[in-house]
Design a protein around this motif. Structure first.
Motif, mmCIF file in Angstrom:
data_model
loop_
_atom_site.group_PDB
_atom_site.id
_atom_site.type_symbol
_atom_site.label_atom_id
_atom_site.label_comp_id
_atom_site.label_asym_id
_atom_site.label_seq_id
_atom_site.Cartn_x
_atom_site.Cartn_y
_atom_site.Cartn_z
ATOM 1 N N ALA A 15 0.823 -1.214 0.000
ATOM 2 C CA ALA A 15 0.000 0.000 0.000
ATOM 3 C C ALA A 15 0.858 1.267 0.000
ATOM 4 O O ALA A 15 0.589 2.222 -0.744
ATOM 5 C CB ALA A 15 -0.942 0.002 1.201
ATOM 6 N N ASN A 16 1.911 1.296 0.837
ATOM 7 C CA ASN A 16 2.757 2.496 0.908
ATOM 8 C C ASN A 16 3.474 2.765 -0.410
ATOM 9 O O ASN A 16 3.640 3.913 -0.819
ATOM 10 C CB ASN A 16 3.777 2.353 2.035
ATOM 11 N N LEU A 17 3.900 1.711 -1.083
ATOM 12 C CA LEU A 17 4.586 1.876 -2.368
ATOM 13 C C LEU A 17 3.621 2.413 -3.412
ATOM 14 O O LEU A 17 3.993 3.267 -4.227
ATOM 15 C CB LEU A 17 5.179 0.539 -2.824
ATOM 16 N N SER A 18 2.384 1.944 -3.408
ATOM 17 C CA SER A 18 1.377 2.445 -4.339
ATOM 18 C C SER A 18 1.097 3.918 -4.087
ATOM 19 O O SER A 18 0.932 4.702 -5.027
ATOM 20 C CB SER A 18 0.087 1.633 -4.211
ATOM 21 N N THR A 19 1.057 4.312 -2.805
ATOM 22 C CA THR A 19 0.832 5.721 -2.473
ATOM 23 C C THR A 19 1.986 6.583 -2.962
ATOM 24 O O THR A 19 1.778 7.681 -3.499
ATOM 25 C CB THR A 19 0.673 5.889 -0.950
ATOM 26 N N GLN A 20 3.218 6.114 -2.804
ATOM 27 C CA GLN A 20 4.397 6.861 -3.245
ATOM 28 C C GLN A 20 4.381 7.061 -4.760
ATOM 29 O O GLN A 20 4.829 8.094 -5.263
ATOM 30 C CB GLN A 20 5.668 6.117 -2.833
ATOM 31 N N ALA A 21 3.850 6.066 -5.507
ATOM 32 C CA ALA A 21 3.891 6.115 -6.969
ATOM 33 C C ALA A 21 2.639 6.716 -7.583
ATOM 34 O O ALA A 21 2.405 6.565 -8.783
ATOM 35 C CB ALA A 21 4.088 4.695 -7.510
ATOM 36 N N GLN A 22 1.843 7.428 -6.781
ATOM 37 C CA GLN A 22 0.617 8.006 -7.329
ATOM 38 C C GLN A 22 0.878 9.293 -8.100
ATOM 39 O O GLN A 22 0.174 9.601 -9.064
ATOM 40 C CB GLN A 22 -0.392 8.271 -6.202
ATOM 41 N N ASP A 23 1.866 10.082 -7.678
ATOM 42 C CA ASP A 23 2.126 11.346 -8.367
ATOM 43 C C ASP A 23 3.619 11.647 -8.323
ATOM 44 O O ASP A 23 4.428 10.843 -7.862
ATOM 45 C CB ASP A 23 1.325 12.496 -7.731
ATOM 46 N N GLY A 24 3.976 12.806 -8.844
ATOM 47 C CA GLY A 24 5.380 13.188 -8.907
ATOM 48 C C GLY A 24 6.138 12.409 -9.967
ATOM 49 O O GLY A 24 5.556 11.739 -10.825
ATOM 50 N N LEU A 25 7.456 12.473 -9.908
ATOM 51 C CA LEU A 25 8.294 11.801 -10.895
ATOM 52 C C LEU A 25 8.150 10.285 -10.815
ATOM 53 O O LEU A 25 8.193 9.599 -11.845
ATOM 54 C CB LEU A 25 9.759 12.206 -10.684
ATOM 55 N N LEU A 26 7.958 9.761 -9.599
ATOM 56 C CA LEU A 26 7.768 8.322 -9.463
ATOM 57 C C LEU A 26 6.429 7.890 -10.057
ATOM 58 O O LEU A 26 6.299 6.777 -10.576
ATOM 59 C CB LEU A 26 7.865 7.903 -7.999
ATOM 60 N N GLY A 27 5.436 8.766 -9.989
ATOM 61 C CA GLY A 27 4.161 8.470 -10.628
ATOM 62 C C GLY A 27 4.302 8.376 -12.132
ATOM 63 O O GLY A 27 3.677 7.529 -12.776
ATOM 64 N N LEU A 28 5.145 9.228 -12.691
ATOM 65 C CA LEU A 28 5.406 9.180 -14.131
ATOM 66 C C LEU A 28 6.130 7.882 -14.499
ATOM 67 O O LEU A 28 5.796 7.232 -15.499
ATOM 68 C CB LEU A 28 6.252 10.384 -14.535
ATOM 69 N N LEU A 29 7.125 7.498 -13.685
ATOM 70 C CA LEU A 29 7.835 6.245 -13.929
ATOM 71 C C LEU A 29 6.897 5.051 -13.798
ATOM 72 O O LEU A 29 6.956 4.106 -14.597
ATOM 73 C CB LEU A 29 8.993 6.109 -12.939
ATOM 74 N N ASN A 30 5.992 5.109 -12.831
ATOM 75 C CA ASN A 30 5.031 4.023 -12.653
ATOM 76 C C ASN A 30 4.106 3.909 -13.857
ATOM 77 O O ASN A 30 3.739 2.803 -14.281
ATOM 78 C CB ASN A 30 4.213 4.257 -11.382
ATOM 79 N N ALA A 31 3.747 5.057 -14.442
ATOM 80 C CA ALA A 31 2.900 5.042 -15.642
ATOM 81 C C ALA A 31 3.630 4.403 -16.811
ATOM 82 O O ALA A 31 3.049 3.634 -17.583
ATOM 83 C CB ALA A 31 2.464 6.460 -15.994
ATOM 84 N N PHE A 32 4.911 4.695 -16.963
ATOM 85 C CA PHE A 32 5.694 4.131 -18.064
ATOM 86 C C PHE A 32 5.849 2.613 -17.931
ATOM 87 O O PHE A 32 5.966 1.914 -18.934
ATOM 88 C CB PHE A 32 7.079 4.767 -18.117
ATOM 89 N N THR A 33 5.865 2.105 -16.691
ATOM 90 C CA THR A 33 6.023 0.662 -16.483
ATOM 91 C C THR A 33 4.686 -0.059 -16.355
ATOM 92 O O THR A 33 4.657 -1.246 -16.047
ATOM 93 C CB THR A 33 6.860 0.397 -15.219
#
Length: 446
Positions: free
Chosen positions: A47-65
């Motif tokens: 859950a915490n990792l999903s929250t971290q990847a919701q926005d910001g630069l990590l959110g963009l990286l999560n979208a690409f993957t």
């Protein structure tokens, strides 16, 4: 309907049908791998990792993957290390004579460059892998790790992440060779599209519940989205046609005009660099926040970190847009060989009316490229920063806003057009109507 007839025609071409099936099969393998969690990680504790990847630069990286980053998947790094390696090799080709020599050796040189890129991909993955694993330690609770020995978990996970990246790279190359379209680009596009439905649904419910604006705002957003898609298509396909005539060289050194028939054209693209300037700029945008965060904990450093970690912030997007314009000129300069184009024209007896062959033609083409690159780069920068405009002015949710422009939308549009053009060529070669051409259906040649 013409669309249904076109689909039937595609299915009649055995080679094209097989290529499409191979492509879909390999893409399904990639999407399946994105759901496989790293061994030793409890999937219920992410859950915490999903929250971290919701926005910001990590959110963009999560979208690409395609969500693999937030899933702690074996494909968590996606194909991005390969993209980074390709960019580095392209840039090194400007300064390293050995790479310049390989670029001129044709197919054999291309194979060697690809091999260098693969080894560099492994090196980049071995650097990024431990960073991702230690981010898991920082974000997830201790009970999320079922392997008690931390060293064994780190080593095995880095090996798996590296193998996953290499396997994804192999899938992309197989799609390019045996399927339809550019495999690497298709993997990125499928990853981006995978997060689109969820992002839209979340934004939809935020609009229809409470004071979000209701269905009217949803419809307005969809209209704006389609307008941005149309603008992206125009940016990808727009060209400046430079007229060319062909002639025979006379004994006196002049040219005997119109020997080879009617005038032809050199298509110079308004955006010859594609999405590469955005990728370059985003890579640079990681740097200020990392440097400021590592140097000190002062208010200034914290302010810089905050400014360059908010991808929807004002200063982030101002710097981002300026970098895109600069990198558009840079990448166009290294990928559009105006000198080679002028030499090829001269050798084939071609010339631009009113311009002397040789160096003057190269200077003229370079001038035209400079003129059309400026509006192209500004247009590219506007599309790149439009997600921030959507968030700040339209109050669009961050996940859905990523599809209002930027790399995500341009990749989807560019890959879709490229794949359609390849399918189109198969149809036209068999004397069917193409996907991008109107007219009556014609029978295939036996």
């Amino acid at each position: 309907m013409k669309f249904i007839d076109t689909i039937k025609n595609i299915w009649k071409i055995e080679e094209l049908k097989n290529r499409i099936l191979v492509t879909l099969g390999l893409l399904l393998v990639y999407r399946f791998g994105a759901q496989v969690v790293l061994p030793g990680v409890d999937a219920a504790q992410l859950a915490n990792l999903s929250t971290q990847a919701q926005d910001g630069l990590l959110g963009l990286l999560n979208a690409f993957t395609g969500g693999a980053f937030a899933n702690a998947s074996v494909f968590a790094l996606g194909i991005m290390p390969y993209i980074s390696a390709s960019i580095v090799v392209q840039l090194m080709g400007i300064a390293i004579p050995y790479l310049q020599k390989l670029q001129k050796e044709g197919e054999s040189g291309r194979k060697k460059i690809n091999q260098i890129t693969r080894w560099l991909t492994i090196a980049i993955t071995l650097v990024q892998g431990p960073g991702y694993i230690y981010n898991l330690f920082a974000q997830l609770p201790a009970e999320a790790f079922v392997i008690p020995n931390q060293t064994i978990f780190v080593v095995s996970s880095v090996i798996i992440l590296t193998t996953g990246c290499i396997f994804a790279m192999w899938l992309g190359e197989k799609i390019t060779d045996k399927g339809i379209g550019n495999g690497i680009s298709l993997l990125i596009m499928v990853g981006i599209i995978a997060t689109l439905p969820q992002s839209f649904v979340q934004n939809f419910f935020s609009r229809v519940s409470g004071d979000g604006g209701g269905m009217i705002m949803v419809l307005i957003e969809l209209v704006i989205w389609f307008v941005i898609i149309l603008a992206s298509v125009l940016l990808v396909m727009a060209v400046r046609q430079v007229p060319v005539q062909y002639a025979r060289r006379t004994a006196s050194g002049g040219y005997e005009k119109n020997v080879f028939g009617s005038r032809q054209y050199i298509p110079l693209k308004l955006n010859a660099s594609g999405v590469m300037p955005i990728i370059f700029a985003q890579a640079i945008m990681f740097v200020p926040g990392l440097i400021a965060g590592s140097l000190s904990e002062s208010e200034t450093a914290q302010g810089i970190t905050a400014a360059f970690s908010d991808i929807f912030g004002l200063w982030y997007n101002i710097v981002f847009a300026l970098l895109i314009i600069v990198f558009t000129y840079f990448y166009t300069a290294i990928t559009v060989p105006t000198n080679k184009m002028a030499d090829d024209l001269k050798r084939s007896g071609g010339f631009i009316p009113g311009i002397r062959p040789g160096s003057e033609t190269a200077e003229y083409l370079d001038k035209i490229m400079s003129q059309i690159t400026l509006p192209g780069s500004i247009f590219l920068a506007l599309i790149a920063v439009f997600p921030a405009i959507a968030v700040k002015l339209l109050n669009v949710q961050a996940g859905w806003a990523l599809f209002f422009g930027g790399t995500s939308l341009l990749i989807m549009v560019g890959v879709a057009i490229d794949t359609m053009q390849q399918v189109n060529s198969y149809l036209l070669n068999r004397h069917y109507d193409g996907l991008m051409k109107s007219g009556k259906n014609r029978k295939a040649v036996a």
